[in-house]
Every structure is written in C-alpha cells, then in structure tokens.
Design an enzyme around this catalytic site. Structure first.
Site, PDB file in Angstrom:
ATOM      1  N   GLY A 148       0.827  -1.204   0.000  1.00 19.24           N
ATOM      2  CA  GLY A 148       0.000   0.000   0.000  1.00 19.24           C
ATOM      3  C   GLY A 148       0.860   1.253   0.000  1.00 19.24           C
ATOM      4  O   GLY A 148       2.073   1.212   0.233  1.00 19.24           O
ATOM      5  N   CYS A 149       0.214   2.384  -0.249  1.00 15.48           N
ATOM      6  CA  CYS A 149       0.947   3.644  -0.365  1.00 15.48           C
ATOM      7  C   CYS A 149       1.464   4.138   0.992  1.00 15.48           C
ATOM      8  O   CYS A 149       2.661   4.409   1.146  1.00 15.48           O
ATOM      9  CB  CYS A 149       0.071   4.700  -1.034  1.00 15.48           C
ATOM     10  SG  CYS A 149      -1.597   4.836  -0.356  1.00 15.48           S
ATOM     11  N   PHE A 150       0.579   4.234   1.983  1.00 14.49           N
ATOM     12  CA  PHE A 150       1.037   4.636   3.315  1.00 14.49           C
ATOM     13  C   PHE A 150       2.089   3.673   3.866  1.00 14.49           C
ATOM     14  O   PHE A 150       3.115   4.108   4.412  1.00 14.49           O
ATOM     15  CB  PHE A 150      -0.140   4.726   4.286  1.00 14.49           C
ATOM     16  CG  PHE A 150      -0.958   5.975   4.174  1.00 14.49           C
ATOM     17  CD1 PHE A 150      -0.389   7.232   4.329  1.00 14.49           C
ATOM     18  CD2 PHE A 150      -2.318   5.909   3.943  1.00 14.49           C
ATOM     19  CE1 PHE A 150      -1.146   8.388   4.243  1.00 14.49           C
ATOM     20  CE2 PHE A 150      -3.091   7.055   3.848  1.00 14.49           C
ATOM     21  CZ  PHE A 150      -2.506   8.299   4.001  1.00 14.49           C
ATOM     22  N   THR A 152       4.254   1.819   2.265  1.00 12.97           N
ATOM     23  CA  THR A 152       5.525   1.975   1.568  1.00 12.97           C
ATOM     24  C   THR A 152       6.339   3.116   2.156  1.00 12.97           C
ATOM     25  O   THR A 152       7.519   2.960   2.493  1.00 12.97           O
ATOM     26  CB  THR A 152       5.287   2.206   0.066  1.00 12.97           C
ATOM     27  OG1 THR A 152       4.680   1.034  -0.500  1.00 12.97           O
ATOM     28  CG2 THR A 152       6.585   2.504  -0.664  1.00 12.97           C
TER      29      THR A 152
END
Length: 345
Positions: A148-150, A152
C-alpha cells in the site's frame, strides 16, 4: 511479453498503462474493465487521444489465460480475492495492487477490511512486494501483493532503525498525509472539491486498513514490534504522501551517524534517496516518479528521531512499485522503464 491490466479505468490502472506502454520488454498491454468494456480507452482518459487505440475488454478469465503472461490487478479490495484463485495453476503471473493479499493473518484482514479473506492457499503463495526488503522472494514469486501507499512510505522510513534495534519500537508515532487521488476515481462527498479544497482533515482514526500491513512488515524486521500509533490526513493536493515519523532512540546516536546508517542500508536500492543533514524532502520532489525520499534528524533534547518519508502515492505507492516488482519477477534490471526524473514544478 503481453501483459493485462484489470481495473484500467482507475488512476492506478492508467499509471500502469503510462509506464508499461513504454516498457522495452512489453509487447502489448491488454486492458480490461468491468464497467466500460468494448469502448475506446481514450473515452475514459481523453489525454490519451491519438496515443492509445486500445479497446477495453470484458474480464474473461479463459481469454486472459490464453492471451497474456502477466496480469496486474489495479482493483478495489475484494476483487482480487475472487479473481486470483481462478488463475492459480495457470501460466499467468499476478501482481495485485489492492490489499487483498498483503496480510498473512486472515482474521486481521477480515477485521480491518470488513470482508471475507482469500483462501489460505493463495495467502501462502503470495509474496509481499516491497523490493527494498524482500528482493529475493519477489524474484521467485508467481503471485505478488503490491504494498500500500502509506505502508511503503512508512516502512521505508523506519526499516533501518527498526531492523538495527536503534529505536524503542513502542514509541513509534506516524503522522501521514495524502493527496486525494489515493481515494480512487469514483466520486463521493468526502472527496468532492468543496469538501477537500482549503481543508485538511484526519480520517479513519485508529481504523485505517494499512495499520496491520505496516505492523506486519516491521515485525518481520524486529519481533519486538507490536502495535504502533498511525494517523492519516487528507490534504488538498492531487498526488503525494508524506509520512512524518517519531520514535525514541535507544542508544547514543547523532544525526550524522543515523544518516550514514540509512545510506548504507539503502545503498543497493536505486529508488530510495537519502537527503543530506538538515535537508528534508517534499512531495513535489518525487511527483510522478518511483522515488522514495527520506530525511531525518535526531532531537538531542528529547532523544527522539524525526523521519520524513515522501512518495508519489500512484507511483512508488502503486503503479511504479508494481512495475518495479514486474521487473524483478522477470529478471529485468530493477529500474527498467522507471528511472526518470520527477515532474517539477
């Protein structure tokens, strides 16, 4: 190689298309949609006028097995859970950009995502695709869970000090902010322009589905890691994530020594850039790129470290990272098709 993108009409899907359509090892991108099949792709994205002559296809599992070798699932949670098992045992390798395959604990997935989990067999074969920490496993994967973005931004910001046991892991606090594109393309009141513009708001307080993903990854680096404090905020910009991270340092370190540790830790990671002392990254400086930029400083008064980690949520936080994993899974140079400068200003 022919590759397929399911969920091509979303923001993650069109970013995948932007990268893969220029990738030297991709012969063709075949685009699939459950809502807009049999229409030109440029109808969904007019900026592709005269650049794409693709027609969106319906999702037909048997045709996909016949036509492609590699499938990207740029779909909301719940779709991969149903689709991935249908390709198990075939020659189609999968990268899932949703959260369906990231958590190894079925009960944790059902608690945080509020839906049934995929089968144990799929979870057992799915490899978590944060290449900076997991490169060898990724290279041998057939089913890959794209981070996921957060997570990462957060994991890359914390990994060196967590793995080397430099911080008190019970003291970790993450204050993260994201642009609006992270919510996807479907309209809703929460992401309506008048609601977002000139506004900053916290959301999913103590309930964000990325929390267990961060904890799982950090625990794999240091078994002492348990629950962390993690807050997310929506800010009025299109792209970008900034994770500002705080933790108490256990030993007598200096900022200079910690920066040396980070530079050494990520020496073989081409997409992680460590800033010099007293220089901190901003989201604009990674815009449109696959870089994660990290800056840090130790507060000698309080004994706490401040770590700032920034990514583009649609690139290193989604499509760019997926192509980075695609490269590793196929034995290509990790940076192939991705090593370009951020868009600035």
């Amino acid at each position: 190689m022919k590759v397929g993108i399911i969920g091509a009409t979303g923001y993650g899907g069109v970013e995948l298309y932007r990268i893969l359509s220029n990738h030297p090892h991709v012969e063709e991108c075949i685009l699939y949609s459950s809502s807009e099949m049999d229409v030109p792709y440029s109808n969904s994205f007019p900026h592709l006028h005269q650049l794409s002559n693709h027609i969106l296809r319906d999702i037909n599992v048997e045709e996909i097995k016949r036509d492609i070798q590699f499938l990207f699932l740029a779909t909301p949670p719940g779709v991969s859970r149903d689709l991935t098992p249908k390709f198990q045992g075939s020659n189609v390798r999968i990268i899932d950009l949703s959260g369906d395959l990231r958590l190894k604990d079925r009960l944790a997935y059902e608690q945080w995502y509020k839906r049934p989990c995929v089968s144990d067999d799929i979870l057992e074969h799915a490899v978590y695709g944060l290449s900076e920490l997991n490169k060898e496993e990724i290279m041998n994967a057939d089913i890959l869970a794209n981070p996921g973005c957060f997570p990462t931004a957060t994991i890359l910001g914390l990994a060196p000090v967590v793995q080397n046991k430099i911080i008190d892991v019970k003291s970790i606090i993450v204050d993260a902010k994201t642009g609006v594109s992270g919510a996807g393309r479907n309209a809703s009141q929460a992401f309506h322009y008048p609601e977002v513009n000139d506004n900053v708001k916290i959301y999913k307080v103590h309930e964000h589905q990325h929390v267990p993903e961060v904890e799982q990854a950090l625990h794999s680096l240091n078994e002492a890691v348990g629950a962390i404090s993690f807050s997310t905020h929506l800010i009025p910009m299109t792209r970008g994530i900034m994770a500002t991270i705080y933790a108490s340092v256990e030993d007598s370190y200096t900022t200079e020594k910690l920066l040396d540790l980070y530079k050494s830790y990520y020496a073989e990671s081409p997409f992680v850039r460590i800033r010099e002392q007293d220089v901190f990254p901003s989201t604009k400086e990674v815009y449109g790129s696959n870089f994660c930029d990290v800056g840090l400083k130790l507060d000698e008064r309080t004994g706490r470290i401040t770590i700032v980690s920034v990514i583009d949520n649609l690139m290193k936080g989604a499509a760019g990272q997926a192509v980075q994993n695609f490269n590793l899974m196929n034995g290509y140079e990790e940076t192939t098709g991705l090593y370009f400068a951020p868009i600035y200003p």
